[in-house]
Design a protein around this motif. Sequence first.
Motif, PDB file in Angstrom:
ATOM      1  N   PRO A 103       0.808  -1.232   0.000  1.00 25.81           N
ATOM      2  CA  PRO A 103       0.000   0.000   0.000  1.00 25.81           C
ATOM      3  C   PRO A 103       0.838   1.277   0.000  1.00 25.81           C
ATOM      4  CG  PRO A 103      -0.787  -1.545   1.654  1.00 25.81           C
ATOM      5  CD  PRO A 103       0.507  -2.092   1.156  1.00 25.81           C
ATOM      6  N   ASP A 104       1.957   1.307   0.731  1.00 21.23           N
ATOM      7  CA  ASP A 104       2.742   2.535   0.870  1.00 21.23           C
ATOM      8  C   ASP A 104       4.222   2.165   0.775  1.00 21.23           C
ATOM      9  OD1 ASP A 104       3.945   4.915   1.486  1.00 21.23           O
ATOM     10  OD2 ASP A 104       2.866   5.247   3.370  1.00 21.23           O
ATOM     11  N   ARG A 105       4.771   2.277  -0.420  1.00 22.55           N
ATOM     12  CA  ARG A 105       6.152   1.842  -0.632  1.00 22.55           C
ATOM     13  C   ARG A 105       7.128   2.705   0.175  1.00 22.55           C
ATOM     14  NH1 ARG A 105       8.569   1.813  -5.213  1.00 22.55           N
ATOM     15  NH2 ARG A 105       9.362  -0.333  -5.213  1.00 22.55           N
ATOM     16  N   ALA A 106       6.831   3.979   0.317  1.00 19.98           N
ATOM     17  CA  ALA A 106       7.723   4.873   1.065  1.00 19.98           C
ATOM     18  C   ALA A 106       7.820   4.450   2.530  1.00 19.98           C
ATOM     19  CB  ALA A 106       7.230   6.312   0.958  1.00 19.98           C
ATOM     20  N   PHE A 107       6.735   3.877   3.048  1.00 18.90           N
ATOM     21  CA  PHE A 107       6.718   3.425   4.438  1.00 18.90           C
ATOM     22  C   PHE A 107       7.795   2.366   4.696  1.00 18.90           C
ATOM     23  CE2 PHE A 107       5.022   0.032   7.273  1.00 18.90           C
ATOM     24  CZ  PHE A 107       5.062   0.720   8.478  1.00 18.90           C
ATOM     25  N   LEU A 108       8.125   1.562   3.677  1.00 17.15           N
ATOM     26  CA  LEU A 108       9.078   0.469   3.848  1.00 17.15           C
ATOM     27  C   LEU A 108      10.521   0.864   3.555  1.00 17.15           C
ATOM     28  CD1 LEU A 108       7.164  -2.618   2.371  1.00 17.15           C
ATOM     29  CD2 LEU A 108       7.362  -1.895   4.750  1.00 17.15           C
ATOM     30  N   GLU A 109      10.751   2.005   2.970  1.00 13.08           N
ATOM     31  CA  GLU A 109      12.109   2.381   2.568  1.00 13.08           C
ATOM     32  C   GLU A 109      13.130   2.318   3.718  1.00 13.08           C
ATOM     33  OE1 GLU A 109      12.046   6.097   0.552  1.00 13.08           O
ATOM     34  OE2 GLU A 109      11.015   5.304  -1.230  1.00 13.08           O
TER      35      GLU A 109
END
Length: 554
Positions: A103-109
């Motif tokens: 859902p939120d790729r930036a959250f996993l960076e």
Amino acid sequence: MSEALLDPTLAAALGDAKAWPFEEARRLIKRIEKRKAGADKAVLFETGYGPSGLPHIGTFGEVARTTMVRRAFEALTGGKIKTRLLCFSDDMDGMRKIPDNVPDRAFLEPYLQMPLTSVPNPFGGDYASFGDHNNAMLRRFLDTFGFDYEFASATDYYKSGRFDEVLLRAVERYDDIMAVMLPTLGAERRETYSPFLPISPTSGRVLYVPMKEVNAKAGTVTFADEDGRDVTVPVTGGHVKLQWKPDFGMRWAALDVDFEMFGKDHQTNAPIYDRICEILGGVAPEHYVYELFLDENGEKISKSKGNGITIDQWLTYASPESLALFMFQKPRSAKKLYFDVIPRAVDEYLQLLAAYPRQDAKARLDNAVWHIHGGQPPKGDTPVTFALLLNLVAVSNTSDKSVLWGFIKRHFPDATPEAYPLLDKLVGYAVSYYADFVKPRKRYRAADEEERVALQALSDALAKAPADASAEDLQTLLYDVGRAVPRYQDFAAKGATPERPGVSNAWFNTIYEILLGESRGPRFGSFIALYGIPETRALIASALNGELVASEKV
């Protein structure tokens, strides 16, 4: 094991069974016979899974094929040797890239290179980590298909100490492992390579760094952490994990794996896995290398490309048993896996299922349905093929299952959804498959003058046929009409004579292209019997009037 294996007739034929799962099971039996200790240990079958993404059609194939070998082994040994299937998740691997479907790729960076079970779950819900979430999806996936398995987590095994004994042995035999690995690496990689990947005490990331010291006596390794400080950690208790190639061999040695299959992309590394397993005191398992799937263009199927079919897509249009058949057939041959293979797989499964009760013991053991159903194929005879249903959906122009059942019951009065549950499922699959794949590609063509005369002759012949004419009688009628047309006569056909020529495929191609808008189709006598003689005559009239060609323009 299933009751079918207790059948004396089947048991007597086991020695002659030639299906590939039996051949693999025989190799495994020879391995077991060589054991000097632990003869009563359960034989361990293993499959591996990388939880960086959701389970896919390859996961199904690997578990299904391994299960087929397991059941064949149980049959050959009379069920006297216990077996286990372990589905192992490499969830301690670092997250090397962020998946596209979160859902939120930036959250996993910020969590790149951290073990998957240390990465927060981007989907929310009850699962503590991304790895836990994907593991749960794997278990649900396997449970849906009724596989008999045990689940194992690399994180749990490393942290709980299940691997400690073999990891300490890896420290002691570090130089031997390096002697296997270094020749396989490029010059630059050799300078920094270590089979041990420490988990940084500072950041929690999986580190690809050289070891400054390997202390066999203490069971520790020393390396430069991300902040530049030298850190010493034990190799036990989940403080390190192994690189993927040494990890393969270590796991085989630690768990005493007897059988594992993997894709052809692992084939060149198999000797490395074997050698490391032996260095660590294990006996390498029996292998089975299967070919990879190709898309319709002959290119390797890739999760990142999205070419090929997902498991959900196959199950939208066909049964899991048809997919299992596709996995059973020629696993060592590269096969195209795309939507056009589905109808054939469905009908081949139905043919094999219908043939099973009529076969002798040897033929049953070599029949794919024995392996698909673990020795107990269900009763599943159905009077209508999937190909025929697809064409019935096409000409009836309906997605209503009750309408389609009306056609079926007219020719098979005793057929009902309750009496033929498999057929009822096929009707639903046919509606979905036709709408998504057949209808968009249908291309009717107009008949030329000679074809118009031939099709009118067919309609006139049908008008004289009995209302209850059988499919075989209608097929004979089709041949008789075709052989009267010079264009369709085949004097080279088997049994043809100058007085009674055979009929070329061109006659049936004409029927399919003009009446069905397709280049191929079902046995047309069976289609007429199912669809109805008046309805077929009306279809011919629509084609000759130009209505079918005109319908594409609406």
